[in-house]
Design a protein around this motif. Structure first.
Motif, PDB file in Angstrom:
ATOM      1  N   THR A 161      -3.908 -13.023  24.654  1.00 30.59           N
ATOM      2  CA  THR A 161      -3.713 -11.615  25.011  1.00 30.59           C
ATOM      3  C   THR A 161      -5.042 -10.879  24.887  1.00 30.59           C
ATOM      4  O   THR A 161      -6.026 -11.428  24.378  1.00 30.59           O
ATOM      5  N   ASP A 162      -5.065  -9.622  25.311  1.00 35.34           N
ATOM      6  CA  ASP A 162      -6.294  -8.829  25.188  1.00 35.34           C
ATOM      7  C   ASP A 162      -6.676  -8.661  23.724  1.00 35.34           C
ATOM      8  O   ASP A 162      -7.864  -8.669  23.372  1.00 35.34           O
ATOM      9  N   LYS A 163      -5.691  -8.490  22.849  1.00 37.16           N
ATOM     10  CA  LYS A 163      -5.967  -8.304  21.422  1.00 37.16           C
ATOM     11  C   LYS A 163      -6.339  -9.612  20.738  1.00 37.16           C
ATOM     12  O   LYS A 163      -7.053  -9.615  19.733  1.00 37.16           O
ATOM     13  N   ASN A 164      -5.826 -10.722  21.257  1.00 37.47           N
ATOM     14  CA  ASN A 164      -6.035 -12.037  20.633  1.00 37.47           C
ATOM     15  C   ASN A 164      -6.395 -13.076  21.681  1.00 37.47           C
ATOM     16  O   ASN A 164      -5.604 -13.978  21.987  1.00 37.47           O
ATOM     17  N   PRO A 165      -7.606 -12.974  22.258  1.00 39.19           N
ATOM     18  CA  PRO A 165      -7.989 -13.913  23.323  1.00 39.19           C
ATOM     19  C   PRO A 165      -8.198 -15.338  22.841  1.00 39.19           C
ATOM     20  O   PRO A 165      -8.189 -16.272  23.649  1.00 39.19           O
ATOM     21  N   GLY A 166      -8.381 -15.523  21.514  1.00 38.17           N
ATOM     22  CA  GLY A 166      -8.647 -16.868  20.996  1.00 38.17           C
ATOM     23  C   GLY A 166      -7.439 -17.576  20.422  1.00 38.17           C
ATOM     24  O   GLY A 166      -7.575 -18.660  19.845  1.00 38.17           O
ATOM     25  N   ILE A 167      -6.241 -17.007  20.605  1.00 33.28           N
ATOM     26  CA  ILE A 167      -5.049 -17.636  20.031  1.00 33.28           C
ATOM     27  C   ILE A 167      -4.780 -18.973  20.713  1.00 33.28           C
ATOM     28  O   ILE A 167      -5.031 -19.143  21.914  1.00 33.28           O
ATOM     29  N   LEU A 168      -4.283 -19.940  19.963  1.00 32.21           N
ATOM     30  CA  LEU A 168      -3.975 -21.242  20.533  1.00 32.21           C
ATOM     31  C   LEU A 168      -2.494 -21.574  20.418  1.00 32.21           C
ATOM     32  O   LEU A 168      -1.797 -21.702  21.422  1.00 32.21           O
ATOM     33  N   ARG A 169      -1.981 -21.716  19.181  1.00 28.55           N
ATOM     34  CA  ARG A 169      -0.600 -22.175  19.052  1.00 28.55           C
ATOM     35  C   ARG A 169      -0.069 -21.910  17.652  1.00 28.55           C
ATOM     36  O   ARG A 169      -0.828 -21.681  16.704  1.00 28.55           O
TER      37      ARG A 169
END
Length: 206
Positions: A161-169
């Motif tokens: 997401t825009d707030k969390n571009p580095g999220i994976l799983r």
């Protein structure tokens, strides 16, 4: 072959694992096997901090814990980013859409280090078969005491997401077990209700 939540998937020989990997390309777990599906949503309710030089935050009993502190004798979850940094990273409260789901098992040696993984299905329109093994760590089982200890896992991949571009799983696992019936039901791969119980007020799957 479909592995149910009530029958923990335990590895007993290299031949059995490779055979499973070869048949994985025909499997997509239905909702009756894993009730978390692509396009479900995950709500994170509070900011979580990923330590420097790490990618995961560990959660158990509704609280944030650490790799060295969580109990492998109970179910737990890990929220993961996709890149290691030399500084802390924050995961901000957000709503994520599930992009795909894989189920599998993680082999853990006696020193509690991961020695291999087998991923045998994913709940989306495509299917990947990915076997990553160290054959020297595998044994042929004659009884419970000789079986490789594993944790049955569900890996819930999240769309950035825009707030969390580095999220994976979000990865959640049953307790470490060699397949003994005495470990049930903690050793079962967690589904939605169990995952929400693990997370407590930190977050939940819709």
């Amino acid at each position: 072959m479909i592995v149910s939540k009530s029958t923990p998937f335990k590895l007993v020989s290299l031949a059995a694992i490779l055979g499973l990997g070869l048949t994985a390309c025909s499997l997509t777990p239905p909702k009756s096997v894993m009730d978390v599906q692509a396009e479900d949503s995950f709500q994170l309710n509070q900011t979580l901090t990923v330590p420097a030089n790490a990618t995961r935050v560990f959660i158990q009993f509704g609280k944030v814990t650490t790799r060295s502190s969580f109990s492998r004798l109970d179910q737990h979850c890990e929220l993961e980013v996709n890149q290691v940094e030399d500084h802390e990273q924050r995961i901000f409260p957000d709503q994520f859409i599930v992009s795909k789901v894989r189920i599998g098992s993680e082999m853990v040696a006696q020193n509690q280090k991961t020695v291999g993984k087998v991923f045998f299905a994913e709940a989306n329109n495509g299917v990947l078969s990915d076997v990553q093994l160290n054959p020297m760590q595998l044994t042929i089982a004659s009884d419970d005491n000789n079986r490789v200890e594993t944790m049955d896992t569900v890996m819930i991949y999240l769309k950035p997401t825009d707030k969390n571009p580095g999220i994976l799983r979000l990865t959640c696992a049953g307790s470490l077990s060699n397949g003994s019936l005495q470990d049930a039901p903690r050793s079962y791969r967690p589904e939605k209700a169990q995952i929400n119980a693990i997370l407590g007020t930190i977050g939940h799957l819709n």
